[in-house]
Each structure stands twice: as structure tokens, then as C-alpha cells.
Write an enzyme that holds these catalytic residues in place. Sequence first.
Site, PDB file in Angstrom:
ATOM      1  N   LYS A   1       0.894  -0.932   0.093  1.00 33.02           N
ATOM      2  CA  LYS A   1       0.160  -0.526   0.164  1.00 33.02           C
ATOM      3  C   LYS A   1       1.225   1.726  -0.036  1.00 33.02           C
ATOM      4  CE  LYS A   1      -3.732   1.880   2.051  1.00 33.02           C
ATOM      5  NZ  LYS A   1      -3.759   3.267   2.467  1.00 33.02           N
TER       6      LYS A   1
ATOM      7  N   CYS B   1     -19.186  20.826  33.023  1.00 31.38           N
ATOM      8  CA  CYS B   1     -18.237  20.606  31.846  1.00 31.38           C
ATOM      9  C   CYS B   1     -17.391  22.335  32.108  1.00 31.38           C
ATOM     10  CB  CYS B   1     -19.792  21.062  31.431  1.00 31.38           C
ATOM     11  SG  CYS B   1     -19.265  21.999  29.116  1.00 31.38           S
TER      12      CYS B   1
ATOM     13  N   CYS C   1     -19.393  24.917  29.998  1.00 28.54           N
ATOM     14  CA  CYS C   1     -20.914  26.232  31.128  1.00 28.54           C
ATOM     15  C   CYS C   1     -20.891  25.702  31.776  1.00 28.54           C
ATOM     16  CB  CYS C   1     -21.446  25.808  29.504  1.00 28.54           C
ATOM     17  SG  CYS C   1     -21.954  24.004  30.185  1.00 28.54           S
TER      18      CYS C   1
ATOM     19  N   CYS D   1     -21.597  16.666  28.701  1.00 30.16           N
ATOM     20  CA  CYS D   1     -21.804  18.021  29.157  1.00 30.16           C
ATOM     21  C   CYS D   1     -23.193  17.950  29.413  1.00 30.16           C
ATOM     22  CB  CYS D   1     -21.475  18.820  28.783  1.00 30.16           C
ATOM     23  SG  CYS D   1     -22.148  20.542  28.917  1.00 30.16           S
TER      24      CYS D   1
ATOM     25  N   CYS E   1     -25.028  24.780  26.284  1.00 31.24           N
ATOM     26  CA  CYS E   1     -23.635  25.181  26.217  1.00 31.24           C
ATOM     27  C   CYS E   1     -22.671  25.695  25.184  1.00 31.24           C
ATOM     28  CB  CYS E   1     -22.900  23.391  26.509  1.00 31.24           C
ATOM     29  SG  CYS E   1     -20.947  23.279  26.543  1.00 31.24           S
TER      30      CYS E   1
HETATM   31  S1  IVH Z   1      -6.318   0.073  -4.222  1.00 31.00           S
HETATM   32  C1  IVH Z   1     -11.321   0.058  -4.914  1.00 31.00           C
HETATM   33  N1  IVH Z   1      -4.621  -0.873  -4.160  1.00 31.00           N
HETATM   34  O1  IVH Z   1      -4.930   3.827   0.044  1.00 31.00           O
HETATM   35  C2  IVH Z   1     -10.208   0.066  -4.171  1.00 31.00           C
HETATM   36  N2  IVH Z   1      -4.717   1.526  -3.326  1.00 31.00           N
HETATM   37  O2  IVH Z   1      -6.856   3.411   1.788  1.00 31.00           O
HETATM   38  C3  IVH Z   1      -9.274   1.303  -4.779  1.00 31.00           C
HETATM   39  N3  IVH Z   1      -3.308   2.570  -1.976  1.00 31.00           N
HETATM   40  O3  IVH Z   1      -7.376   5.399  -2.140  1.00 31.00           O
HETATM   41  C4  IVH Z   1      -7.385   1.353  -4.371  1.00 31.00           C
HETATM   42  N4  IVH Z   1      -1.853   1.328  -2.551  1.00 31.00           N
HETATM   43  O4  IVH Z   1      -4.537   5.723  -2.509  1.00 31.00           O
HETATM   44  C5  IVH Z   1      -4.919   0.033  -4.326  1.00 31.00           C
HETATM   45  N5  IVH Z   1      -2.206  -1.144  -4.050  1.00 31.00           N
HETATM   46  C6  IVH Z   1      -2.958  -0.353  -3.395  1.00 31.00           C
HETATM   47  C7  IVH Z   1      -2.910   1.080  -3.406  1.00 31.00           C
HETATM   48  C8  IVH Z   1      -3.988   1.838  -2.498  1.00 31.00           C
HETATM   49  C9  IVH Z   1      -2.292   2.747  -1.594  1.00 31.00           C
HETATM   50  C10 IVH Z   1      -4.645   3.877  -1.899  1.00 31.00           C
HETATM   51  C11 IVH Z   1      -5.272   4.794  -2.605  1.00 31.00           C
HETATM   52  C12 IVH Z   1      -6.926   4.600  -1.438  1.00 31.00           C
HETATM   53  C13 IVH Z   1      -5.845   4.183  -0.338  1.00 31.00           C
HETATM   54  C14 IVH Z   1      -7.252   3.905   0.931  1.00 31.00           C
END
Ligand code: IVH
Length: 705
Positions: free
Chosen positions: A127, A428, A431, A446, A452
Site C-alpha cells: 500500500k 463541563c 459552561c 456535558c 453549552c
Molecule cells: S486499491 C477500490 N491498491 O490507499 C480500491 N489502493 O486507503 C482502490 N493505495 O485511496 C484502491 N496503494 O490511494 C489500492 N496498492 C494499492 C494502493 C492503494 C495505496 C491508496 C489509495 C486508496 C487508499 C485507501
Amino acid sequence: MARIAVDKLDEAEAREELAWLAQTLGQANKAYHTEDAPTLSDAEYDALKHRNSLIEARFPQLKRRDSASDQIGAAVSEGFSKVAHEVRMLSLGNAFDAAEIVEFDTRVKRYLGMEPDTGLSYTAEPKIDGLSLSLRYENGRLVQAATRGDGAVGENVTANARTVADIPETLKDAPRLLEVRGEVYMSHADFAALNARQAEKGQKTFANPRNAAAGSLRQLDAEITQSRPLRFFAYAWGALSEPLGETQMAAIFRLGDLGFQTNPLTRLCDGTAEILEHYARIEAQRATLGYDIDGVVYKVNDLALQARLGFRSTTPRWALAHKFPAELAWTRLDAIDIQVGRTGALSPVARLAPVTVGGVVVSNATLHNEDYIAGKDSTGAPIREGRDIRVGDWVQVYRAGDVIPKIADVDLERRPETSEPYSFPTKCPECGSDAIREEGDAVRRCSGGLICPAQAVEKLKHFVSRAAFDIEGLGAKQVEQFYQDGWVREPADIFELQSRYGTGLQQLKNREGWGEKSAQNLFAAIEERRSIALRRLIFALGLRHVGEQASTLLARHYGSWQAFEAAMRAAADPEDPAYGDLLAIDGVGKVMAQSLVASFAQDRERASIDRLVAYLDVQEAERPRTEGSPVAGKTVVFTGTLERMTRAEAKARAESLGAKVSGSVSAKTDILVAGPGAGSKEKKAAELGIEILNEDDWLTLIGRI
Ligand code: IVH
């Protein structure tokens, strides 16, 4: 125009000029970038901008939030035109441990009606910690690049995307229409070099590679983007004229063949055990990859199954992000402040000696609630082996993803001898009303309601926030100012601003930070928002437990404000079918349902909502695309055992075709789909003369057989 030398300006003159500069430069930006009609020459623009920085350097306390100097290298959303995504850009559900991955696999199989031990393959890939981008190619040519924005509408950054080396301008043998989606990011080496260059030039440096990538892509000046070394990995797609393959893996290979960079650590995994092995492999390489990643993404490999699984409101059912564990650091807790939120919750906030956690300087963290500080959970069981947290302690701070930093632990060996247990306020702090903790609630609240000021102001801030009314020129700061002056006490007052102070214009333009033009702009922006999407309105009400996703679900389900409101009122009686109907919405649980019903039953809240709605023209919710759907607008009930699909799939599919799925049969039911073992519901439907279909008839009706 002759101007007073900056070092001769007094404070009032400086304030006035900064307001004028913000407005003039802002308009010039807009004219140049979105209207293609420059109002200033480049030299004039630069000169004004320079003067703006000189004045700000002399009077830093007067620097405005909309100052043009923040528009260098930072996000300037107003400068870009908007692009509606043909296919929404979604986000991903998150998981943090192996058990959640197994649950995901189980959930997917359950939805698809597979036996739990069936083999199912997934892709697993890093990711990337950057920002997502959608590239539209028509007949093999790049015609548009857009950021994700809110998923439905993003910013047009085409000129900037064209400067990124990894983004091909033309493709060979590509489908006629192809939207490629992926992540723009910056490598560690490029990030370090960029920051060094920026520092040398006395310009802003970036906190981390992701901010640098975002700041560089969302540059109004594409030449600046070009000078920034951005990269791009492709991992998904949007609109397509023909499929890229039958599997996720095949589609990724196809994207690679078309000339995109795809991540070399993408693997096909057979089941959760292999997924987790690959996760460990990627995690072990994390530090040496040369770019930031924050987890591993898993996707069901078979695209036909992906299609069946579909989406919840903002996340696909067929994918999951497995995040890496949070980053940690130790620091001193200097104070505990209590903030009062829009629902009255008293939230303890840790004020910390600033410390860097995963590349970001942290000086505040949440302490959740009083039990958390005392070292126990809501059931009274010990957390941190019962260690409490005190002012003066050394505490361990962590960040997981984008979320607010939290405090994980405390070092008793470094505890000052004089420290005392923290005593949580029972009044609180804003308030003075009693702060009450109801049984079973972890949070002390609160009891002052809208009396508040903190609650009222937070409610208003929420009301104008981006996912709610999003009124240009009316942000948290302005709302707070208006509240303090008694101009705006509740949302409806916003829509009376102009008439009540309308001379308002006269009064407003004389206020600090406002000029005639900005006052006029504000009134125009408010006027524009009188027409509002139902989901935004529901979210804007700021009801407890009703977030953005839930608001979207509710809006889709009820379609119009009238239907929603009538249902919420009727549902006050739990015996009324409206209550069952509310609970039957996938994604609405008991807690949320009760909160909704309670809010609409409260006189003061209702009066405030009614006053507001009287000013609005609430747009009907976009229902799922239902053109030609034979079941659009019909109320369907499923009963008995379904053999070709699971209940969840049946329901989701029916809803996507515009049907309303209900849990109980009533005179309003149009179709009952009865599988083997159907009982009382079938009988009742027969009595009421409702159309009864078996599963195959239903599938034929909706065109699945
Ligand atoms: S798939 C429908 N693959 O993570 C699914 N996303 O937390 C579309 N991202 O908005 C996303 N690496 O910007 C996918 N290998 C990867 C990714 C990835 C980074 C990001 C992307 C997404 C966000 C979600």
C-alpha cells in the site's frame, strides 16, 4: 498604485491591506487557472505576492488563513477545476492483525455463499503512501488526470500529471476508453534532495514524502510540478470500454504491458496463510524499498467475484488494507486539557512535549476518556496492567495511519514523586453544567445541550465542514467569531445572516478580516448552499453515531428529506414498521437507529432542524442507477433459504437496482422472494395479495438468468 512602504504601515493599515491582497491574489489565481482569463500580468502578480510576504513578515500575527503565501507548494483547491469521476474513487477498509484478515476472508466467502474451507486467491501488494490519481486515456491518449477529491469529484491536475515521467502520454493497443488509477509518490532520496533544495532557497520544507508528493502534484504552476521528481504506480482502474483481463493479476500485467509501472512486490496468494506470509515479506523489506508504504493491500483475484461482491458505501467488499503497526515514541505529558465536542462528550487531550513520530511532529494526543486515563477499559478490566496516566509522566505516543496520535503506555520508573492521579472533571469546563456519565457509556457528557457554547460551536463547525455544507468563506474560525458575537447560534441563523444583518453587508464589511467583496462572496456562497444534497444535510445535523457513510446510506434509502423525516418520526414508536425498516438498512445498527429517533423526538433539536430545513431546497438523493430496472422503487422482502446467492448479496443487488429491501411484509411490500422453508411471511404476503416469486423467478426478473 502608490503604496506606503511596508515598514511605515501601522497595524490597522496592514490588516486592511492583507485582506485586500488575499482577495485580489485569490481572484487572480482563480481567473488564471480555472477561468483561463488572467486579470493580472505575471509581474504584477509576483509583485503583489512579494508585498504580501513582506507585510506578513512584519506582522506575523495578522497572517490570514487564506493568505496567498500559503498557496506556494501547498494545496490550493480553489485553483483547479473540478472533475466528476465517471466511476467513483473509493477508499479501502483497514485491518491491523491476522485475525482481521481471516475474518475478511470468511466474510467474503460468506457473502459469496462459499464453504469456509473453499480455496480463494487474492493478490497482495504494498500500500503506497502517496495520493491517488485517476488517468483517463481515450484512444490511447492521456486526456485527463484527476485527484480523488471526495471520491465523486476530484481536481483536474492534467497539466501536472503530464510532467510525471512514469505517466505515459500515449498508449499502444489500449482499450478505446481506459481510466488507470494508482498512486503518485516520491522516493526517499528525491524527498531528501527536494527538502535540501527548498531549505537552501529559504522555501518551505515538507514533513514527509507524502506531503511533498501532494504539494507537488497539486501545484498551480505545472512547471513547479515538473521540477519535482514524482513517480506513479498503477494498481487499479475506473471506467473501461473493455475488460483488462479476467483476474486482478492479469489486469495488473496488462497495465504493465501498456507501459505503466506496477509494483514488483505484487503477488498472487492462495488463501490467508500465503497472504500473511507475503505481508511479512513486504514488511521485512519496508525500510529498504526507498519509498513509503503503510501496509499491504489484498484484493480478490477473480474479477467476476469482485463484481459480485461490489461495494459498501465507500469501500469495496473485495479488498482490504492490512496496515503496518503504528510508529512509537516516548515523550513527557505536560498537561491534560478537556475539550467539549458537539455531542457534549468531554474528551481529554494530552499536551505533550513535541516529539517526532514516524516523520511527523506530535504535540497533542487523545487520551480517549476517564477510564483510559485511570488504566481500565469500559468494563473495569485493567489496561496497561492498570497503570494510570498522570501529568508529568513519560508516555509512549503512537500514530497508526492518518489517525490522531494516541497514548499507548506510561513509564512508571520516570514518574515524578510529586505526581498525583488525574481527577476527571464532573462539571463541563465550558459552561459549568454537570458532566454526567450514563451507565454503560465510557464517555462523560456535558448536560448543557445547546446552552453549552462549546457544544453549539462544535455543532456549527461540523455543520459547515467539508463533507457537510462546505460553505466557501465560512470555516471553523468564522463560525466561531459569528457565534461569539451572537450572530449565529444555530445552523438556521446562517441563512438569516444577510437579512438580519443585511445592512449585514454594511456591518460585516466593517469587521475585522472582512471586506465588502468577501462579505458579498459569503452571502453568495450561503445562498448557493440553500440547495443541498440530502446526504450532506443528514450528515450536517451532527447527530450522534451518524457519520458520513451512514448519512449516504440513509439518503439513498429514503431518497427525499420528506420521506426521511417522516420515517424518523414514525420510528419513535418501535412497533411502527418504520423502525424495522430503519434497522433493516445494511450499515444501520441499533445504536445509530436509537440516536436518530431520539434526536428527532427532542423538541429543541427538532425545532432547530425545522427552522433550518425551511431555508433549504433539499435535493433528492441519487439513487443507484436504475434505468430500465424492473424493480426500481419497489419494496422487496426476502424470506426462506436462498440457494444461488446469500441474503447479503441478494439484498445488495436488489438495492443496486433501486429496490428497497425490507425485513417485514406489510401492505407496502411489492414482491416477496420466498425460498424453501419460508413461513409466516409467505403466508402474510399471500393474504395481502402480494406478488410471490421463487429465487429463480427473481433472478429472471432482474436479468441474472
Ligand atoms: S486499491 C477500490 N491498491 O490507499 C480500491 N489502493 O486507503 C482502490 N493505495 O485511496 C484502491 N496503494 O490511494 C489500492 N496498492 C494499492 C494502493 C492503494 C495505496 C491508496 C489509495 C486508496 C487508499 C485507501
